[in-house]
Design a protein around this motif. Structure first.
Motif, short mmCIF file in Angstrom:
data_model
loop_
_atom_site.label_atom_id
_atom_site.label_comp_id
_atom_site.label_asym_id
_atom_site.label_seq_id
_atom_site.Cartn_x
_atom_site.Cartn_y
_atom_site.Cartn_z
N LEU A 140 95.77 26.33 101.61
CA LEU A 140 95.23 27.47 100.84
C LEU A 140 94.08 28.14 101.60
O LEU A 140 93.97 29.37 101.63
CB LEU A 140 94.73 26.97 99.47
CG LEU A 140 95.81 26.57 98.47
CD1 LEU A 140 95.17 25.87 97.28
CD2 LEU A 140 96.60 27.80 98.00
N TYR A 141 93.21 27.32 102.21
CA TYR A 141 92.07 27.87 102.97
C TYR A 141 92.54 28.69 104.18
O TYR A 141 92.01 29.76 104.48
CB TYR A 141 91.19 26.72 103.44
CG TYR A 141 89.95 27.16 104.19
CD1 TYR A 141 88.94 27.87 103.55
CD2 TYR A 141 89.81 26.88 105.54
CE1 TYR A 141 87.82 28.29 104.23
CE2 TYR A 141 88.69 27.30 106.24
CZ TYR A 141 87.69 28.01 105.58
OH TYR A 141 86.58 28.42 106.27
N TYR A 142 93.62 28.18 104.85
CA TYR A 142 94.19 28.92 105.99
C TYR A 142 94.73 30.28 105.55
O TYR A 142 94.51 31.31 106.21
CB TYR A 142 95.27 28.07 106.64
CG TYR A 142 96.06 28.81 107.70
CD1 TYR A 142 95.47 29.09 108.94
CD2 TYR A 142 97.36 29.24 107.45
CE1 TYR A 142 96.18 29.78 109.91
CE2 TYR A 142 98.07 29.94 108.42
CZ TYR A 142 97.48 30.21 109.65
OH TYR A 142 98.17 30.91 110.59
N GLN A 143 95.44 30.29 104.42
CA GLN A 143 95.99 31.56 103.90
C GLN A 143 94.86 32.55 103.56
O GLN A 143 94.95 33.74 103.85
CB GLN A 143 96.83 31.27 102.64
CG GLN A 143 98.12 30.55 102.92
CD GLN A 143 99.14 31.41 103.66
OE1 GLN A 143 99.13 32.62 103.55
NE2 GLN A 143 99.98 30.77 104.46
N LYS A 144 93.76 32.02 102.98
CA LYS A 144 92.62 32.88 102.63
C LYS A 144 91.97 33.50 103.87
O LYS A 144 91.64 34.69 103.91
CB LYS A 144 91.59 32.06 101.85
CG LYS A 144 90.47 32.89 101.25
CD LYS A 144 89.52 32.01 100.47
CE LYS A 144 88.37 32.83 99.89
NZ LYS A 144 87.41 31.99 99.16
N LEU A 145 91.80 32.65 104.90
CA LEU A 145 91.22 33.14 106.16
C LEU A 145 92.08 34.22 106.79
O LEU A 145 91.58 35.22 107.33
CB LEU A 145 91.04 31.98 107.15
CG LEU A 145 89.86 31.04 106.92
CD1 LEU A 145 89.93 29.89 107.91
CD2 LEU A 145 88.54 31.77 107.09
N LYS A 146 93.40 34.03 106.73
CA LYS A 146 94.34 34.99 107.32
C LYS A 146 94.22 36.35 106.64
O LYS A 146 94.14 37.40 107.29
CB LYS A 146 95.75 34.43 107.20
CG LYS A 146 96.78 35.15 108.06
CD LYS A 146 98.12 34.42 107.97
CE LYS A 146 99.17 35.17 108.78
NZ LYS A 146 100.49 34.51 108.69
N THR A 147 94.21 36.33 105.29
CA THR A 147 94.10 37.59 104.54
C THR A 147 92.74 38.26 104.77
O THR A 147 92.65 39.48 104.90
CB THR A 147 94.30 37.34 103.04
OG1 THR A 147 93.40 36.29 102.63
CG2 THR A 147 95.72 36.92 102.75
N GLN A 148 91.67 37.43 104.85
CA GLN A 148 90.33 37.97 105.10
C GLN A 148 90.25 38.66 106.46
O GLN A 148 89.64 39.71 106.62
CB GLN A 148 89.30 36.83 105.03
CG GLN A 148 87.85 37.29 105.13
CD GLN A 148 87.44 38.14 103.95
OE1 GLN A 148 87.81 37.84 102.82
NE2 GLN A 148 86.70 39.21 104.19
N ARG A 149 90.89 38.03 107.48
CA ARG A 149 90.89 38.63 108.83
C ARG A 149 91.62 39.97 108.85
O ARG A 149 91.17 40.94 109.46
CB ARG A 149 91.56 37.65 109.80
CG ARG A 149 91.48 38.06 111.27
CD ARG A 149 91.84 36.90 112.18
NE ARG A 149 93.16 36.37 111.92
CZ ARG A 149 94.31 36.90 112.38
NH1 ARG A 149 94.28 37.98 113.14
NH2 ARG A 149 95.47 36.36 112.09
N LEU A 150 92.75 40.03 108.14
CA LEU A 150 93.49 41.30 108.07
C LEU A 150 92.66 42.38 107.37
O LEU A 150 92.64 43.55 107.79
CB LEU A 150 94.81 41.08 107.32
CG LEU A 150 95.87 40.24 108.07
CD1 LEU A 150 97.01 39.85 107.13
CD2 LEU A 150 96.42 41.01 109.27
N LEU A 151 91.96 41.98 106.28
CA LEU A 151 91.09 42.94 105.56
C LEU A 151 89.96 43.44 106.46
O LEU A 151 89.64 44.63 106.47
CB LEU A 151 90.49 42.27 104.32
CG LEU A 151 91.39 42.16 103.10
CD1 LEU A 151 90.78 41.25 102.06
CD2 LEU A 151 91.65 43.54 102.49
#
Length: 706
Positions: free
Chosen positions: A470-481
Motif C-alpha cells: 500500500l505504501y509503494y502504491q501511495k508513493l507512486k501516485t504521489q510522484r506522478l502528482l
C-alpha cells in the motif's frame, strides 16, 4: 668518682636539652618570618596582575622585574615569571615570552598540587599562543590539547574554555572550519570570561566571511560591536575593523575596505598591537598590488616586513616575501624576484627545521625517560627475585615436613579411596539415567517452540507485506502528482513571462508611435510651412535687401524649430539632473511583477546625476536591454543593480539569480550585440560571468574622459 660522673652526665644532658629547645624556637621564628615574606610578595604579585588587567602594563612589568631580582622565597617565582611572559606576549615579543613561560613551568614542576597544575595550564596556553604566532601550528595544537587535559583533570573551567578557544583558532588556521565553528560556539556558552566571548564572536564572523556567508558574518560582528561599545577594549575594536574590512573586500567594496584597514592600523599602532597592524598592512598592500600600484604596495610591505622580522613572525615574513616577489616580476626586476623567492624558501625551511628540532627534543626526552624506567624495572625484578629465593627456601622446608606427614597418612587414604570409588560408580549410573530423561524432554520442547515460532512469524510478516505494498502504491501516485504539478507550474511561469514581454513590447510600440506622430506633426506644421514660404520667395527673389532679409529671418526660425524638435526628442526626465531617481523608479516598476525582487544602489548619486545627457540615455537603454534579457531567458526572481562613479570611470554591476548559461560555449544573442555596439560608441567594455544554475553577473566599465 661515680657521683662526679653522674653530675657531668646530668649537666651535659641538660645543656643538650636546652640547645635542642633553642634550635626549635629559632627554626619556628625563621619559618614564621619566611611565611610573612611569602605573603607580602604574594600581595605584590596580585597587585601587579591587577595593574596588567587594567591596562597599566608597564607598571606591572617594573614590579615583576624588580621582584624577580629581590625575591627571598621560591614559591612566588612561577607566578612572577608567568606575569612577565604575559607582558611580552601582549607585545608579541615571542622569544622573551617563551623564555619566561619555560622558567615558570620549571619552577611549577617541582610541586605536585592543584595550584601548580593550574599554573602549568596557563603556561601551556602561552606556549601555544607564541608557537601559533611563529607559524608552528602543530606545536601550538599540542600545547592546547595538553592544557585541556590538565584543566579537565582538576575541574578548571575557565582554563578549559581558554584552551578550547585556542584549539578552535588552530583549526581555523588549518582551514578545518567545521570543527572551528563547533568549538567557538561551545565557548559562547561560557559566561565567565567576556573577552573569550568577544573573541569567539569575532572568529565566528571571520569564518563565515571566508565561507562568503556575509549576512551571518556581519550579524556576529554587530553583536560583538555592541559588547565592545560598553567597555573600552582597543584590541577588539581593531580586530572588528579588520574583519569588517575583509568582508567589504570580499564584496568588492574596496574603498570602504581601505578605510577600515587604515582604521585598524591606527588603533593597533596607538595601543601596541603589532600583529593586527602587520596583517592590515598586508591586506592593504595586496589591494594596491591588484590595482597595479606597485611602488605604494612595496612601501607598505617593506614597513610590515621590518615589524615581522623584529617580532619573529615567520608566517607573515613568508607572505611578505611572496608579495615582494610578485611586485618585482611586475617591474621586470627578475634579480630581486629571485632573491625574494630564496628568502621565502629559507623562511619555509626555518619553520620546518623548528618543527623538526622540537620533535628531536621530544624524542630525546622520551628516550631518556624510557632508559630510566628500564633501570627501575630491572631493580624491581632483582628485588622480586631475591624475595622469591628466600620464599622458596622457606617453602622447601615446609614441603619436607609435609612429606613426612603424607607418608604416615598414605595407608589411611588407600582404604578411603576404595570406598570413594564404589560410591562414585553408583553416582555415575544415577546421573546417566537423569541425563537421558532430560534429553528426551528437551527434544519435545524444541519441536513445540519451532511450531509456535513459525506460526507467529507468518502472523507478523503477512500484514507487513500488505502495508508495504500500500505504501509503494501511495508513493507512486504521489510522484506522478508531483510531476504534473511541476509541469503546470512551469507552464504558468512561461505564460507570465510571455505576458510581461507583451506588456514591454506594447509599451515600447506605443511610445514609438507617439514620438513618430509628434515628429510628423512638427515637420508638417512648422518646418514644412517655413520651407514652402522660403521656396516661393526664392522663386521671385530680387535684389531687394528687405526680401533677402526676410528669407534669412525665416531660415533662422526654421533652424531654431529643427533644433527645438531635436531637443524635444530627448525625454524630459533626462533634462532634470535626476538620472539615479529615473533608474530607481524603473526598477521599482519592475518589482510590481509579483515574482520579482529588485535592488538598486548608486554611489555617489550627485556625480552620477551630472554625467552627460547622451551618456545617460545610452546607459538607460543598456540597462533596459539587460532587464529584457533577464525577463525573457533567465527565470530570475531577483535583480541587483549597482552603479559606481569613481575617478574617471562609471561602473555598472548587473546581477540576477536566474538559471544562468555557459558564457564560454553559448553564442552571443542580438541583445548582447546591441549592448556591445552601444558600449563601443561611448568607449565602454563589458565582462560576463555566468554559470548554469548559479545566475549571471555582468560588469560594465565606461570611460568618462573619452
Amino acid at each position: 668518682m661515680p657521683q662526679l660522673l653522674k653530675r657531668i652526665i646530668f649537666i651535659s644532658f641538660l645543656c643538650f636539652f636546652c640547645a635542642v629547645k633553642a634550635q626549635k624556637t629559632s627554626t619556628k621564628k625563621e619559618s614564621s618570618k619566611s611565611t610573612l615574606l611569602e605573603l607580602e610578595e604574594k600581595k605584590i604579585i596580585i597587585n601587579a596582575y591587577g595593574l596588567m588587567n587594567n591596562g597599566e602594563d608597564k607598571k606591572a612589568y617594573k614590579i615583576a622585574h624588580h621582584l624577580l631580582k629581590t625575591s627571598k622565597t621560591q614559591s612566588n617565582l612561577p607566578n612572577t615569571n608567568l606575569l612577565l611572559a604575559y607582558y611580552f606576549n601582549k607585545r608579541s615579543l615571542i622569544d622573551s615570552s617563551l623564555f619566561y613561560t619555560n622558567q615558570a613551568l620549571k619552577f611549577s614542576k617541582s610541586k605536585n598540587d592543584s595550584l601548580s597544575y593550574r599554573l602549568s595550564s596557563l603556561g601551556y596556553n602561552l606556549l601555544a599562543i607564541n608557537n601559533k604566532k611563529r607559524g608552528l601550528l602543530g606545536e601550538s595544537k599540542k600545547w592546547h590539547l595538553k592544557g585541556i587535559e590538565v584543566s579537565q583533570k582538576f575541574n578548571e573551567t575557565d582554563l578549559y574554555y581558554t584552551h578550547l578557544h585556542g584549539l578552535a583558532l588552530i583549526y581555523s588556521s588549518l582551514e578545518d572550519y567545521n570543527n572551528a565553528l563547533k568549538l567557538f560556539k561551545q565557548c559562547l556558552n561560557y559566561k565567565g570570561d567576556e573577552e573569550l566571548i568577544i573573541g569567539s564572536y569575532i572568529n565566528i564572523s571571520d569564518i563565515y566571511g571566508i565561507l562568503k556567508d556575509y549576512e551571518k558574518s556581519n550579524w556576529y560582528l554587530n553583536r560583538v560591536k555592541k559588547i565592545c561599545e560598553k567597555k573600552n577594549d582597543f584590541q577588539a575594536k581593531a580586530v572588528i575593523a579588520y574583519s569588517l574590512a575583509s568582508n567589504y573586500l570580499s564584496q568588492n567594496r574596496t574603498e570602504e575596505a581601505i578605510t577600515l584597514f587604515n582604521e585598524a592600523i591606527q588603533i593597533a599602532d596607538e595601543n601596541e598591537l603589532p600583529q593586527i597592524a602587520i596583517n592590515a598592512k598586508l591586506s592593504l598592500g595586496i589591494i594596491l598590488l591588484e590595482n597595479k600600484k606597485a611602488e605604494e604596495a612595496k612601501n607598505i610591505f617593506t614597513n610590515a616586513l621590518k615589524d615581522a622580522i623584529h617580532l619573529g613572525y615567520l608566517k607573515e615574513q613568508g607572505e611578505i616575501y611572496n608579495n615582494m616577489k610578485e611586485i618585482s616580476l611586475l617591474q621586470n626586476d627578475y634579480k630581486s624576484a629571485y632573491a625574494y623567492a630564496n628568502k621565502q624558501s629559507k623562511i619555509k625551511d626555518s619553520i620546518a627545521q623548528l618543527q623538526k628540532d622540537k620533535e628531536i627534543n621530544e624524542l630525546e626526552v622520551k628516550f631518556k625517560t624510557w632508559q630510566k624506567e628500564k633501570e627501575i624495572r630491572l631493580l624491581q625484578i632483582e628485588n622480586k627475585a631475591n624475595a622469591l629465593e628466600i620464599k622458596n627456601k622457606e617453602e622447601v622446608l615446609a614441603f619436607l615436613n609435609l612429606q613426612k606427614e603424607i607418608i604416615k597418612k598414605r595407608h589411611e587414604n588407600k582404604i578411603l579411596s576404595l570406598h570413594s570409588v564404589y560410591q562414585k560408580k553408583a553416582m555415575e549410573i544415577n546421573s546417566l539415567k537423569k541425563d537421558q530423561q532430560l534429553k528426551l524432554a528437551e527434544i519435545d520442547w524444541q519441536k513445540s517452540t519451532q511450531k509456535i515460532t513459525f506460526y507467529s512469524f507468518l502472523a507478523v510478516i503477512l500484514p507487513i507485506i500488505g502495508l508495504l505494498f500500500l505504501y509503494y502504491q501511495k508513493l507512486k501516485t504521489q510522484r506522478l502528482l508531483n510531476i504534473k504539478e511541476k509541469t503546470i507550474s512551469e507552464q504558468k511561469i512561461m505564460s507570465l513571462v510571455k505576458d510581461q514581454e507583451l506588456k514591454l513590447i506594447k509599451a515600447t510600440i506605443k511610445g514609438q508611435n507617439k514620438a513618430r506622430t509628434k515628429i510628423a506633426k512638427e515637420l508638417h506644421d512648422s518646418i514644412g510651412g517655413n520651407l514652402a514660404a522660403i521656396k516661393l520667395q526664392l522663386n521671385s527673389v530680387t535684389t531687394n535687401v528687405d526680401s533677402i532679409h526676410n528669407i534669412q529671418k525665416q531660415l533662422d526660425e526654421t533652424y531654431k524649430q529643427v533644433r527645438d524638435l531635436s531637443h524635444n526628442l530627448i525625454p524630459e526626465k533626462f533634462n532634470q539632473n535626476n538620472f539615479s531617481n529615473i533608474l530607481e523608479e524603473y526598477l521599482k516598476n519592475l518589482a510590481e511583477i509579483d515574482h520579482l525582487k529588485t535592488s538598486f544602489t548608486a554611489y555617489p548619486k550627485p556625480k552620477i546625476d551630472l554625467i552627460a545627457n547622451h551618456l545617460q540615455i545610452e546607459v538607460y537603454k543598456i540597462i533596459q536591454e539587460l532587464v529584457t534579457n533577464t525577463l525573457k531567458h533567465a527565470r530570475a526572481t531577483t535583480i541587483d543593480l549597482q552603479i559606481n562613479h569613481f575617478e574617471d570611470k562609471l561602473n555598472i554591476l548587473f546581477e540576477d539569480n536566474g538559471i544562468g548559461f555557459d558564457s564560454q560555449k553559448k553564442k552571443i544573442g542580438i541583445g548582447f550585440k546591441n549592448i556591445k555596439e552601444r558600449l563601443h560608441t561611448i568607449s565602454g567594455s563589458m565582462e560576463i560571468d555566468s554559470i548554469i544554475n548559479r545566475g549571471t553577473i555582468i560588469n560594465i566599465d565606461i570611460s568618462l574622459t573619452k
